[in-house]
Design an enzyme around this catalytic site. Sequence first.
Site, PDB file in Angstrom:
ATOM      1  N   CYS A 103       9.288  95.130 -18.003  1.00  0.00           N
ATOM      2  CA  CYS A 103       9.310  96.297 -16.573  1.00  0.00           C
ATOM      3  C   CYS A 103      10.968  96.571 -16.034  1.00  0.00           C
ATOM      4  CB  CYS A 103       8.733  96.467 -15.665  1.00  0.00           C
ATOM      5  SG  CYS A 103       8.983  95.356 -14.553  1.00  0.00           S
ATOM      6  N   CYS A 162       7.708  89.984 -11.251  1.00  0.00           N
ATOM      7  CA  CYS A 162       9.148  89.898 -11.702  1.00  0.00           C
ATOM      8  C   CYS A 162      10.314  89.709 -11.369  1.00  0.00           C
ATOM      9  CB  CYS A 162       9.588  91.908 -12.198  1.00  0.00           C
ATOM     10  SG  CYS A 162       7.715  92.907 -12.106  1.00  0.00           S
ATOM     11  N   CYS A 218       1.743  89.562 -18.438  1.00  0.00           N
ATOM     12  CA  CYS A 218       2.440  91.127 -18.923  1.00  0.00           C
ATOM     13  C   CYS A 218       3.321  91.697 -20.275  1.00  0.00           C
ATOM     14  CB  CYS A 218       3.784  91.652 -17.434  1.00  0.00           C
ATOM     15  SG  CYS A 218       4.895  90.585 -17.276  1.00  0.00           S
ATOM     16  N   ASP A 246       6.191  90.342 -20.489  1.00  0.00           N
ATOM     17  CA  ASP A 246       8.112  90.536 -20.506  1.00  0.00           C
ATOM     18  C   ASP A 246       8.603  89.680 -20.512  1.00  0.00           C
ATOM     19  OD1 ASP A 246       7.040  92.822 -20.092  1.00  0.00           O
ATOM     20  OD2 ASP A 246       7.532  92.989 -18.396  1.00  0.00           O
TER      21      ASP A 246
HETATM   22 FE1  FES Z   1       6.583  92.021 -15.723  1.00  0.00          FE
HETATM   23 FE2  FES Z   1       7.573  93.095 -14.642  1.00  0.00          FE
HETATM   24  S1  FES Z   1       5.071  93.643 -15.378  1.00  0.00           S
HETATM   25  S2  FES Z   1       8.052  91.391 -15.039  1.00  0.00           S
END
Ligand code: FES
Length: 126
Positions: free
Chosen positions: A60, A104, A35, A37
């Site tokens: 997110c 996450c 993702c 992040d």
């Molecule tokens: Fe990647 Fe939440 S979508 S940490």
Amino acid sequence: MALYSEKVMEHFRNPRNVGVIEDADGVGEVGNAKCGDIMKMYLKIEDDVIQDVKFETFGCGSAIASSSMATEMIKGKPVSEAMQLTNAAVAEALDGLPAYKMHCSVLAEEAIKSALEDYRKKKEQS
Ligand code: FES
């Protein structure tokens, strides 16, 4: 049923312990390649007790809520206890996360472990 619990929404809207600790004793940064992040944790530790913790999360809403909750869960705790924190415990404290958002909370666990590892290494060198 709402996708996210009230607690997730509350920690997302009002995240606790956001920021940087300039003279941190341990810093950990982790990311999720899928993702994209990124989460960074800063720890201030005295006598093996976490006196202060701050985070920066580029990610997110679930990642922000997980970081916020995780920092609350380890603040004031001994290092040995913080080391035991699992992503499942963070998700549970948030009254659950959707299955596809569990990663996450994994980021929060990994960021804390990485910061604690950094602390341990620095301590060994001093
Ligand atoms: Fe990647 Fe939440 S979508 S940490």
